[in-house]
Design a protein around this motif. Structure first.
Motif, PDB file in Angstrom:
ATOM      1  N   ALA A 158       0.856  -1.189   0.000  1.00  0.00           N
ATOM      2  CA  ALA A 158       0.000   0.000   0.000  1.00  0.00           C
ATOM      3  C   ALA A 158       0.892   1.239   0.000  1.00  0.00           C
ATOM      4  N   GLY A 159       0.458   2.171  -0.745  1.00  0.00           N
ATOM      5  CA  GLY A 159       1.280   3.415  -0.767  1.00  0.00           C
ATOM      6  C   GLY A 159       0.907   4.278  -1.944  1.00  0.00           C
ATOM      7  N   ILE A 160       1.888   4.976  -2.365  1.00  0.00           N
ATOM      8  CA  ILE A 160       1.658   5.955  -3.416  1.00  0.00           C
ATOM      9  C   ILE A 160       2.494   5.559  -4.617  1.00  0.00           C
ATOM     10  N   VAL A 161       1.914   5.729  -5.727  1.00  0.00           N
ATOM     11  CA  VAL A 161       2.657   5.523  -6.963  1.00  0.00           C
ATOM     12  C   VAL A 161       2.472   6.775  -7.814  1.00  0.00           C
ATOM     13  N   ALA A 162       3.587   7.282  -8.281  1.00  0.00           N
ATOM     14  CA  ALA A 162       3.500   8.503  -9.080  1.00  0.00           C
ATOM     15  C   ALA A 162       3.375   8.119 -10.550  1.00  0.00           C
ATOM     16  N   LEU A 163       2.154   8.155 -10.992  1.00  0.00           N
ATOM     17  CA  LEU A 163       1.934   7.888 -12.409  1.00  0.00           C
ATOM     18  C   LEU A 163       2.287   9.162 -13.170  1.00  0.00           C
ATOM     19  N   PRO A 164       2.620   8.998 -14.438  1.00  0.00           N
ATOM     20  CA  PRO A 164       3.027  10.201 -15.173  1.00  0.00           C
ATOM     21  C   PRO A 164       1.965  11.299 -15.157  1.00  0.00           C
ATOM     22  N   SER A 165       0.744  10.949 -15.169  1.00  0.00           N
ATOM     23  CA  SER A 165      -0.245  12.037 -15.222  1.00  0.00           C
ATOM     24  C   SER A 165      -0.557  12.586 -13.858  1.00  0.00           C
ATOM     25  N   ALA A 166      -0.645  11.703 -12.895  1.00  0.00           N
ATOM     26  CA  ALA A 166      -0.931  12.181 -11.544  1.00  0.00           C
ATOM     27  C   ALA A 166      -0.603  11.086 -10.549  1.00  0.00           C
ATOM     28  N   PRO A 167      -0.310  11.450  -9.340  1.00  0.00           N
ATOM     29  CA  PRO A 167      -0.043  10.419  -8.326  1.00  0.00           C
ATOM     30  C   PRO A 167      -1.332   9.736  -7.872  1.00  0.00           C
ATOM     31  N   ILE A 168      -1.153   8.555  -7.442  1.00  0.00           N
ATOM     32  CA  ILE A 168      -2.323   7.811  -6.983  1.00  0.00           C
ATOM     33  C   ILE A 168      -1.978   7.124  -5.684  1.00  0.00           C
ATOM     34  N   LEU A 169      -3.122   6.797  -4.897  1.00  0.00           N
ATOM     35  CA  LEU A 169      -2.958   5.946  -3.724  1.00  0.00           C
ATOM     36  C   LEU A 169      -3.298   4.533  -4.200  1.00  0.00           C
ATOM     37  N   ILE A 170      -2.461   3.643  -3.822  1.00  0.00           N
ATOM     38  CA  ILE A 170      -2.693   2.275  -4.313  1.00  0.00           C
ATOM     39  C   ILE A 170      -2.509   1.283  -3.183  1.00  0.00           C
ATOM     40  N   ALA A 171      -3.369   0.216  -3.178  1.00  0.00           N
ATOM     41  CA  ALA A 171      -3.211  -0.849  -2.171  1.00  0.00           C
ATOM     42  C   ALA A 171      -3.415  -2.204  -2.861  1.00  0.00           C
ATOM     43  N   SER A 172      -2.564  -3.177  -2.485  1.00  0.00           N
ATOM     44  CA  SER A 172      -2.660  -4.513  -3.109  1.00  0.00           C
ATOM     45  C   SER A 172      -2.568  -5.569  -2.025  1.00  0.00           C
ATOM     46  N   ARG A 173      -3.500  -6.459  -2.037  1.00  0.00           N
ATOM     47  CA  ARG A 173      -3.552  -7.558  -1.047  1.00  0.00           C
ATOM     48  C   ARG A 173      -3.707  -8.874  -1.771  1.00  0.00           C
ATOM     49  N   PRO A 174      -3.096  -9.947  -1.166  1.00  0.00           N
ATOM     50  CA  PRO A 174      -3.361 -11.278  -1.761  1.00  0.00           C
ATOM     51  C   PRO A 174      -4.852 -11.667  -1.570  1.00  0.00           C
ATOM     52  N   ILE A 175      -5.371 -12.254  -2.542  1.00  0.00           N
ATOM     53  CA  ILE A 175      -6.777 -12.646  -2.442  1.00  0.00           C
ATOM     54  C   ILE A 175      -6.827 -13.975  -1.689  1.00  0.00           C
ATOM     55  N   LEU A 176      -7.554 -13.959  -0.540  1.00  0.00           N
ATOM     56  CA  LEU A 176      -7.628 -15.136   0.343  1.00  0.00           C
ATOM     57  C   LEU A 176      -9.087 -15.431   0.641  1.00  0.00           C
ATOM     58  N   THR A 177      -9.178 -16.462   1.438  1.00  0.00           N
ATOM     59  CA  THR A 177     -10.515 -16.778   1.846  1.00  0.00           C
ATOM     60  C   THR A 177     -10.998 -15.752   2.809  1.00  0.00           C
ATOM     61  N   GLY A 178     -12.243 -15.905   3.107  1.00  0.00           N
ATOM     62  CA  GLY A 178     -12.854 -14.935   4.038  1.00  0.00           C
ATOM     63  C   GLY A 178     -12.189 -14.987   5.391  1.00  0.00           C
ATOM     64  N   GLU A 179     -11.561 -16.063   5.745  1.00  0.00           N
ATOM     65  CA  GLU A 179     -10.857 -16.132   7.024  1.00  0.00           C
ATOM     66  C   GLU A 179      -9.421 -15.711   6.889  1.00  0.00           C
ATOM     67  N   GLY A 180      -9.124 -15.414   5.681  1.00  0.00           N
ATOM     68  CA  GLY A 180      -7.756 -14.934   5.459  1.00  0.00           C
ATOM     69  C   GLY A 180      -6.794 -16.098   5.276  1.00  0.00           C
ATOM     70  N   ARG A 181      -7.290 -17.147   4.755  1.00  0.00           N
ATOM     71  CA  ARG A 181      -6.377 -18.242   4.521  1.00  0.00           C
ATOM     72  C   ARG A 181      -6.181 -18.451   3.048  1.00  0.00           C
ATOM     73  N   GLY A 182      -5.067 -19.105   2.754  1.00  0.00           N
ATOM     74  CA  GLY A 182      -4.706 -19.334   1.383  1.00  0.00           C
ATOM     75  C   GLY A 182      -5.305 -20.618   0.826  1.00  0.00           C
ATOM     76  N   PRO A 183      -4.845 -20.966  -0.176  1.00  0.00           N
ATOM     77  CA  PRO A 183      -3.769 -20.388  -0.954  1.00  0.00           C
ATOM     78  C   PRO A 183      -4.107 -19.065  -1.585  1.00  0.00           C
ATOM     79  N   ILE A 184      -3.094 -18.426  -1.987  1.00  0.00           N
ATOM     80  CA  ILE A 184      -3.274 -17.111  -2.589  1.00  0.00           C
ATOM     81  C   ILE A 184      -3.807 -17.290  -3.991  1.00  0.00           C
ATOM     82  N   ARG A 185      -4.948 -16.669  -4.226  1.00  0.00           N
ATOM     83  CA  ARG A 185      -5.602 -16.870  -5.513  1.00  0.00           C
ATOM     84  C   ARG A 185      -5.378 -15.698  -6.446  1.00  0.00           C
ATOM     85  N   GLY A 186      -4.588 -14.869  -6.045  1.00  0.00           N
ATOM     86  CA  GLY A 186      -4.287 -13.688  -6.885  1.00  0.00           C
ATOM     87  C   GLY A 186      -4.145 -12.471  -6.023  1.00  0.00           C
TER      88      GLY A 186
END
Ligand code: ADP
Length: 905
Positions: free
Chosen positions: A152-180
């Motif tokens: 999670a953080g900031i990425v400066a795209l050429p046109s404008a900065p953005i806030l971005i967050a990325s999480r592994p896709i897990l089950t509702g309990e937060g268990r894997g395997p990681i599906r993306g």
């Protein structure tokens, strides 16, 4: 600048400096503090902005995790749920999530689905290309190894900065395997920035770090941030302060540049406070200053002013007897006391100075020598050209007739312009003295002053010189006069020597004239001898020349010049200063031009022998001394003339005396001849008278009566007496004839012989004859025996009752012996002291004392023939002392031994 002004200036300066220092310190401390506060606040604001931005990221991350940990999401990614979007991710949902894009990535990192969303329009938009390019497979946004991974953080795209967050896709309990991976994006646009600003209450600007359109302030802040990586706080003028912060992107590289701007209200308040403080300090300072000035004025300045005024008054009046009055016991009153003490000391010192000045002045003015002090004036070449009078004394004034007031401070060229043209280079000499320190001593005649000066010059300091001046004109004239008189004296001595030996009248007067001129005592001299009638009896001259003949001619006619006429009437010399003008007709007028003349009569013993006249050397005048000398000379010449006259007279008298002596001698000889002849020739008839009388008596004794016998006896006695008289006279007359030459004769021997002849008389009378030692003399011994015999015989004969005592002695007196023959006889009346030495003069009758009255006459003749004299000292009944003198004689003394012969008996 007055003390008051100085104190005020110093005090004001101090106050101003104090205020300035205080203001600066306060400003520094206060504003630093306020600036710190300001900085803190900006930092805090930046922190808040940062926190708000982080909060946004957190929130986006939270939403992303919420959506990633969901079975449906797992299912969607696995492709098993086509209705996922329809159910869950419609535009409303997306609008509520306030995201601008959502992307689903499979485990291989490939985008399964992605869409953009325009919140304003509330509709999906295609996924921006630059975002898709940022989702690199295998990158942190698309690949998670661990179920707990998150990006999670900031990425400066050429046109404008953005806030971005990325999480592994897990089950509702937060268990894997990681599906993306699920990636959500929220644009950091102006809306969000405004939201952040509103949330944090700050003025906020967020720029992409790589933006090319940054202003100057941003550019400076960016480069500084790149260097230091720390937040920057920087005031922007007096109104605002800015804070810059660098925000990195998810890879840690600079992505955003945040600028927070706050108003500088704290700082401005601090500044105002500072100004108030400074103003109040100034006011306090001014108030203190005012009080200080008043107090200072009262306590110090005014008394000091009074003190100063009083001291000024004393200084102006120069009255050191004045005193300063100052009450109190502070430093000023002590200062007044010190000033008074100083005034006393000054008064004393001034008195000492005044006395010293007086002494100096008195010394200076009473110097017997003229004194002047000068400063030399030099020309461009350094040589002396003039001098300035600095000081002169009164003697100098008198000597030069230059008044002090008219010369001091003036140049010699102004005061004595003629000095520069004088024969002597006075300035040159003074210049040497003043500029080289040499001394000079001269005796010079100053034609400017017409005087002789003796002058000493010396330099007491460079450029100055002093002179000591004496007027020696009198001395110089006296020297000239002395020289002249010396010559005159020499001339007089020469003339005196001449007149003692010269017996010729003509040569005498000519020699006298030559002598007077020869030694340059006089230039001309002439003598005219006058006879009793005033006619010219002789003349002589020296140096007079042709004019003298004319004068002689005149005098021969009895025409004596005026000066001569006057001189004949005067006893002292007649002086004529300028003969040509007073006596133009005199033949000597030309010769006597510019020369004084002295004429004097040649008089001695009431007799005037003529005139003596001389001409003085040019420029010389005769004074009393010379006149007296000249008078003496004239008397000497007159005396010599008188001597010649006397000499002539004496020669005449001597000649007549010689004649008379011869006559006398002749008559004496005739008289002696007569006496001798008479006494000799008379003896024969007398003898006849006596013989016939004795015959008559013898033959006719019986026939004659007694009277006749007495008469015959009287006649015989008379004849005997006559015979004695005649033989005495014969003896007396013989004394002058047949003189034997004198020879050294011992008086004692002569006396012995005389006493031998008197033996009978001595023994009959019982006389005692004694004598002291008697000298030897040059004498005729026979006559000396007769002399002693007569004197001793008389001493015995004219005795009284007592036995006679006769004593002889001799005493030397000068060049003669005085013999004394004293007795204790009857004595002689003083009135007969002369008479008894005359032939045939007796004081007694023959009956009383026999005698002829020839003895003492013989004694006188003998003594006088030996060059002596005889006299008697006696009184009746007191005895007599006959004294006679005989000359002492060396030859006699030598012949008689010591001069004394024999010893007393
Ligand atoms: P005469 O002795 O023959 O008388 P003189 O010529 O010797 O002659 O003396 C002259 C006189 O002087 C004497 O008569 C006497 O009166 C006096 N006379 C001389 N000698 C003495 C003497 N010693 N004392 C006193 N009377 C003297």
């Amino acid at each position: 600048m007055t003390l008051r002004a100085k104190i005020l200036a110093v005090y004001s300066g101090m106050i101003v400096c104090l205020i300035a220092v205080f203001y600066s310190a306060t400003r520094f401390i206060l504003l630093a503090s306020f600036t710190g506060i300001e900085e803190d606040r900006v930092m805090r604001n930046m922190e808040r902005v940062g926190s708000a931005l982080a909060g946004e990221v957190e929130q986006l991350d939270f939403i992303t995790r919420d959506w990633a940990w969901w079975d449906e999401t797992c299912a969607y990614v696995a492709g098993r749920d086509e209705g996922f979007f329809r159910r869950n991710l419609n535009d409303v949902t997306l609008g509520a999530l306030k995201i601008d894009a959502i992307v689903f990535v499979d485990p291989a990192g490939r985008v399964v689905y992605g869409t953009g969303f325009d919140g304003g329009a509330g509709a999906k938009t295609p996924l921006p290309g630059e975002l898709a390019r940022a989702l690199v497979p295998g990158g942190p946004l698309t690949t998670h190894r661990d179920p707990r991974d998150r990006t999670a953080g900031i990425v400066a795209l050429p046109s404008a900065p953005i806030l971005i967050a990325s999480r592994p896709i897990l089950t509702g309990e937060g268990r894997g395997p990681i599906r993306g991976s699920l990636v959500m994006v929220r644009s950091l646009d102006s809306r969000m920035i405004r939201s952040l600003a509103a949330m944090t209450h700050v003025s906020l600007v967020i720029e992409p770090f790589r933006s090319t359109g940054l202003g100057g302030e941003f550019l400076r802040a960016r480069s500084e941030l790149l260097r230091s990586r720390a937040d920057i706080v920087r005031p922007l003028g007096r109104e605002a302060v800015t804070g810059y912060r660098l925000v990195p992107d998810i890879a840690g590289t600079p992505a955003l540049l945040i600028r927070v701007m706050s108003p500088r209200d704290i700082y401005m308040r601090g500044l105002r406070t500072l100004h108030y403080l400074a103003a109040s300090m100034l006011a306090i300072g001014l108030a203190f200053s005012a009080v200080f000035v008043v107090v200072l004025d009262r306590v110090i300045l005014s008394p000091l002013g009074r003190l100063t005024a009083r001291v000024d008054a004393i200084a102006t009046s120069s009255d050191l007897s004045s005193r300063v009055k100052m009450g109190g016991r502070d430093e000023l009153s002590r200062l007044a006391g010190s000033i008074n003490g100083m005034l006393v000391a000054l008064e004393r010192a001034q008195e000492v100075l005044r006395r010293s000045e007086q002494d100096y002045r008195a010394l200076f003015d009473n110097m017997l020598t003229g004194f002047a002090y000068h400063r030399i004036v030099s020309g461009a070449d350094g040589k002396a050209v003039d001098f300035v009078f600095v000081e002169v004394n009164s003697v100098f004034e008198k000597l030069t007739h230059l008044a002090r007031d008219s010369v001091v401070g003036k140049k010699a060229s102004e005061v004595m312009p003629g000095l520069l043209r004088d024969d002597f280079d006075w300035i040159g000499m003074y210049g040497r003295v003043a500029l080289t320190g040499a001394t000079a001593r001269v005796e010079r005649y100053s034609s400017y002053h017409g005087k002789w000066y003796s002058l000493s010059a010396y330099s007491p300091r460079s450029g100055y010189f002093a002179i000591l001046l004496d007027d020696i004109t009198g001395r110089k004239h006296a020297e000239e006069r002395m020289e002249h008189l010396t010559r005159v004296l020499r001339a007089i001595r020469g003339v005196d020597q001449l007149i003692t030996r010269e017996k010729d009248r003509g040569r005498l007067i000519a020699g006298a004239c030559d002598g007077l001129v020869k030694h340059r005592g006089y230039s001309h001299a002439w003598i005219a001898l006058l006879d009793d009638a005033g006619g010219l009896a002789g003349s002589a001259e020296s140096g007079v020349g042709g004019g003298f003949a004319g004068l002689v001619e005149r005098m021969k006619r009895g025409d004596i010049p005026d000066c001569g006429k006057r001189a004949l009437e005067e006893t002292v010399p007649v002086t004529v200063a300028d003969p040509p003008s007073s006596c133009p007709s005199c033949p000597l007028a030309t010769a006597y031009k510019r020369k004084g003349a002295m004429t004097v009569r040649l008089g001695y013993g009431g007799r005037v022998y003529g005139l003596l006249s001389v001409a003085l050397p040019p420029g010389m005048t005769a004074d009393d001394e010379e006149s007296a000398l000249f008078g003496e000379l004239a008397r000497d010449v007159a005396f010599a003339l008188h001597g010649l006259e006397i000499e002539e007279g004496r020669s005449r008298v001597e000649a007549s005396l010689r004649r008379m002596a011869l006559d006398l001698k002749r008559s004496n000889m005739e008289l002696e001849q007569f006496a001798y002849v008479a006494s000799h020739d008379l003896q024969e008839p007398l003898r006849m008278v006596t013989s016939y009388l004795q015959l008559l008596e013898r033959r006719y004794r019986d026939r004659l009566d007694p009277d006749a016998a007495d008469f015959i006896r009287f006649a015989v006695d008379g004849a005997d007496h006559m015979k004695r008289l005649i033989s005495g006279l014969l003896e007396y007359s013989r004394l002058g004839t047949g003189d034997r030459p004198f020879a050294p004769t011992d008086c004692e021997a002569a006396l012995d012989r005389a006493l031998a002849n008197l033996t009978v008389a001595i023994s009959e009378s019982g006389a005692s004859v004694t004598h002291d030692p008697l000298p030897a003399v040059m004498a005729d011994a026979e006559k000396l025996v007769q002399l002693f015999q007569n004197l001793v015989g008389n001493g015995i004969k004219f005795r009284r009752e007592a036995p006679p005592k006769v004593h002889l002695s001799a005493a030397r007196s000068g060049e003669e012996w005085i013999f004394s023959v004293s007795d204790n006889g009857i004595g002689i009346e003083p009135k007969f002291a002369e008479r008894i030495f005359v032939i045939f003069q007796r004081l007694h009758g023959r009956d009383d004392y026999p005698g002829t009255g020839i003895g003492l006459a013989l004694c006188r003749k003998i003594v006088e023939q030996h060059g002596g004299r005889i006299w008697v000292e006696s009184r009746p009944r007191e005895g007599s002392v006959f004294r006679f003198t005989l000359p002492c004689d060396r030859a006699a003394a030598a012949g008689g031994g010591t001069g004394w012969a024999g010893s007393g008996r």
